[in-house]
Motif scaffolding. Structure first.
Motif, short mmCIF file in Angstrom:
data_model
loop_
_atom_site.label_atom_id
_atom_site.label_comp_id
_atom_site.label_asym_id
_atom_site.label_seq_id
_atom_site.Cartn_x
_atom_site.Cartn_y
_atom_site.Cartn_z
N ILE A 157 55.11 56.20 11.66
CA ILE A 157 56.12 55.19 11.37
C ILE A 157 55.95 54.69 9.94
O ILE A 157 54.83 54.50 9.46
CB ILE A 157 55.99 54.01 12.35
CG1 ILE A 157 56.39 54.44 13.76
CG2 ILE A 157 56.85 52.83 11.92
CD1 ILE A 157 56.24 53.34 14.78
N VAL A 158 57.08 54.50 9.26
CA VAL A 158 57.04 53.98 7.89
C VAL A 158 57.92 52.74 7.81
O VAL A 158 58.72 52.46 8.71
CB VAL A 158 57.53 55.04 6.88
CG1 VAL A 158 56.57 56.22 6.83
CG2 VAL A 158 58.94 55.51 7.21
N ALA A 159 57.77 52.00 6.72
CA ALA A 159 58.58 50.80 6.51
C ALA A 159 60.06 51.19 6.48
O ALA A 159 60.45 52.11 5.77
CB ALA A 159 58.19 50.13 5.20
N GLY A 160 60.87 50.48 7.27
CA GLY A 160 62.30 50.76 7.34
C GLY A 160 62.71 51.51 8.58
O GLY A 160 63.91 51.63 8.86
N ASP A 161 61.75 52.03 9.34
CA ASP A 161 62.09 52.75 10.58
C ASP A 161 62.71 51.80 11.59
O ASP A 161 62.30 50.65 11.73
CB ASP A 161 60.84 53.39 11.19
CG ASP A 161 60.70 54.87 10.83
OD1 ASP A 161 61.74 55.55 10.76
OD2 ASP A 161 59.56 55.33 10.63
N ALA A 173 54.22 48.33 15.23
CA ALA A 173 54.01 47.82 13.88
C ALA A 173 54.70 46.47 13.77
O ALA A 173 55.59 46.14 14.56
CB ALA A 173 54.57 48.78 12.84
N ASP A 174 54.29 45.65 12.81
CA ASP A 174 55.00 44.39 12.56
C ASP A 174 56.46 44.69 12.23
O ASP A 174 56.75 45.63 11.48
CB ASP A 174 54.36 43.65 11.39
CG ASP A 174 52.97 43.11 11.72
OD1 ASP A 174 52.63 43.07 12.91
OD2 ASP A 174 52.24 42.75 10.78
N GLY A 175 57.36 43.92 12.78
CA GLY A 175 58.77 44.18 12.52
C GLY A 175 59.66 43.03 12.91
O GLY A 175 59.19 41.93 13.24
N LEU A 176 60.97 43.30 12.90
CA LEU A 176 61.98 42.30 13.21
C LEU A 176 62.92 42.84 14.28
O LEU A 176 63.29 44.01 14.26
CB LEU A 176 62.79 41.96 11.96
CG LEU A 176 62.03 41.41 10.75
CD1 LEU A 176 62.94 41.35 9.54
CD2 LEU A 176 61.45 40.04 11.06
N LEU A 177 63.29 41.98 15.21
CA LEU A 177 64.26 42.34 16.24
C LEU A 177 65.66 42.07 15.71
O LEU A 177 65.96 40.97 15.29
CB LEU A 177 64.02 41.51 17.51
CG LEU A 177 65.05 41.69 18.63
CD1 LEU A 177 64.89 43.05 19.28
CD2 LEU A 177 64.91 40.57 19.66
N PHE A 178 66.52 43.10 15.73
CA PHE A 178 67.89 42.88 15.25
C PHE A 178 68.92 43.14 16.34
O PHE A 178 70.09 42.83 16.17
CB PHE A 178 68.19 43.77 14.03
CG PHE A 178 68.18 45.24 14.31
CD1 PHE A 178 69.30 45.88 14.81
CD2 PHE A 178 67.05 45.99 14.05
CE1 PHE A 178 69.29 47.23 15.06
CE2 PHE A 178 67.03 47.35 14.30
CZ PHE A 178 68.15 47.98 14.81
N LEU A 212 55.01 41.36 16.42
CA LEU A 212 53.70 41.62 15.85
C LEU A 212 53.07 42.86 16.45
O LEU A 212 53.16 43.10 17.66
CB LEU A 212 52.77 40.42 16.07
CG LEU A 212 53.22 39.09 15.45
CD1 LEU A 212 52.20 38.01 15.75
CD2 LEU A 212 53.43 39.23 13.95
N PHE A 213 52.46 43.65 15.59
CA PHE A 213 51.79 44.86 16.04
C PHE A 213 50.76 44.56 17.13
O PHE A 213 49.99 43.60 17.02
CB PHE A 213 51.08 45.54 14.86
CG PHE A 213 50.08 46.59 15.28
CD1 PHE A 213 50.50 47.81 15.75
CD2 PHE A 213 48.72 46.33 15.22
CE1 PHE A 213 49.59 48.76 16.15
CE2 PHE A 213 47.81 47.28 15.61
CZ PHE A 213 48.24 48.50 16.08
N GLY A 214 50.75 45.36 18.17
CA GLY A 214 49.78 45.20 19.24
C GLY A 214 50.26 44.38 20.41
O GLY A 214 49.67 44.44 21.49
N SER A 215 51.33 43.58 20.22
CA SER A 215 51.87 42.83 21.35
C SER A 215 52.62 43.77 22.29
O SER A 215 53.03 44.86 21.91
CB SER A 215 52.79 41.70 20.86
OG SER A 215 53.81 42.21 20.01
N LYS A 216 52.80 43.35 23.52
CA LYS A 216 53.40 44.21 24.54
C LYS A 216 54.70 43.61 25.05
O LYS A 216 54.78 42.42 25.32
CB LYS A 216 52.43 44.39 25.71
CG LYS A 216 52.90 45.39 26.76
CD LYS A 216 51.85 45.57 27.84
CE LYS A 216 52.31 46.58 28.87
NZ LYS A 216 51.28 46.79 29.94
N VAL A 217 55.70 44.47 25.17
CA VAL A 217 57.00 44.03 25.69
C VAL A 217 56.91 43.90 27.19
O VAL A 217 56.64 44.87 27.90
CB VAL A 217 58.12 45.03 25.30
CG1 VAL A 217 59.46 44.55 25.87
CG2 VAL A 217 58.20 45.21 23.81
#
Length: 224
Positions: A157-161, A173-178, A212-217
């Motif tokens: 995974i890379v930034a922007g995926d 990975a750390d990210g944003l929900l859109f 946050l990376f490592g958290s579980k849905v």
């Protein structure tokens, strides 16, 4: 890179213009994902260059904590010294049968104080060992690139995926929900604690979209 890292740390999207601004900064499309080729305008979206510019989705193994970590505390060392002196003086004045009470009591109190942290360190080390024994290339995540859904190893995974998440998935990975609704994540693994009601965080695209990376849905109404 610094601004992007600050977004998750400070949970502030305004400096880059919201989720759309972040997507624009990363030169990604929130529907079609990143492009794996260069464009005629010179805006490079190549995966290898993203990995070079932003880093790979890997992490260094944190140093393990030993069972004797608690004995490094200066207060504990002072108490142990006092216990040793008390034990020696007590035995000298009252003999071994009765002279060990005060010093021995201090020793016992210190051991009982540091035991919880020692046990916690042991459990944490065991958990880390299990994590690093897993072959990360066997962990696949669902992403969309060039408008096509596909599976890739988690470390690719890379930034922007754009990543699809479902119930039971771990945030890769750390990210944003859109996109998505009723998305709840369990962040108890980030603090090595058991699951409590406060560990389950409600994530919404219009409010608190941070993942946050490592958290579980633990609950996802639809793909996110």
């Amino acid at each position: 890179m610094t601004a992007l890292a600050a977004i998750v740390k400070e949970k502030n999207l305004h400096q880059l213009g919201g989720i759309e601004g972040v997507a624009s900064t990363l030169a990604t499309n929130i529907r079609n994902g990143i492009s794996t080729t260069s464009t005629s305008t010179g805006a490079v979206h190549d995966v290898a260059l993203r990995r070079k510019d932003f880093g790979s989705n890997t992490y260094q193994r944190p140093p393990t904590k030993s069972l004797t970590e608690g004995f490094k505390d200066i207060t504990v060392l002072i108490l142990l010294l006092c216990a040793a002196l008390s034990l020696g003086l007590g035995i000298k004045e009252h003999g071994l049968k009765e002279g060990w009470y005060d010093g021995g009591g201090i020793f016992v109190a210190v051991i009982l104080t540091i035991s919880p942290s020692a046990v916690s360190n042991f459990i944490q080390n065991r958990h880390l060992e299990k994590l690093f024994k897993v072959n990360s290339n066997t962990i696949k995540v669902n992403v969309v690139r060039d408008g096509k859904p596909q599976q890739i190893p988690i470390f690719e995974i890379v930034a922007g995926d754009v990543v699809f998440l479902n119930t039971g998935d771990q945030v890769p990975a750390d990210g944003l929900l859109f996109d998505g609704h009723k998305l709840q994540v369990d962040e108890s693994s980030l603090t090595w604690e058991g699951v409590t009601t406060t560990d389950c965080i409600q994530v919404k695209s219009n409010r608190n979209p941070f993942l946050l990376f490592g958290s579980k849905v633990v609950a996802a109404g639809e793909d996110a």
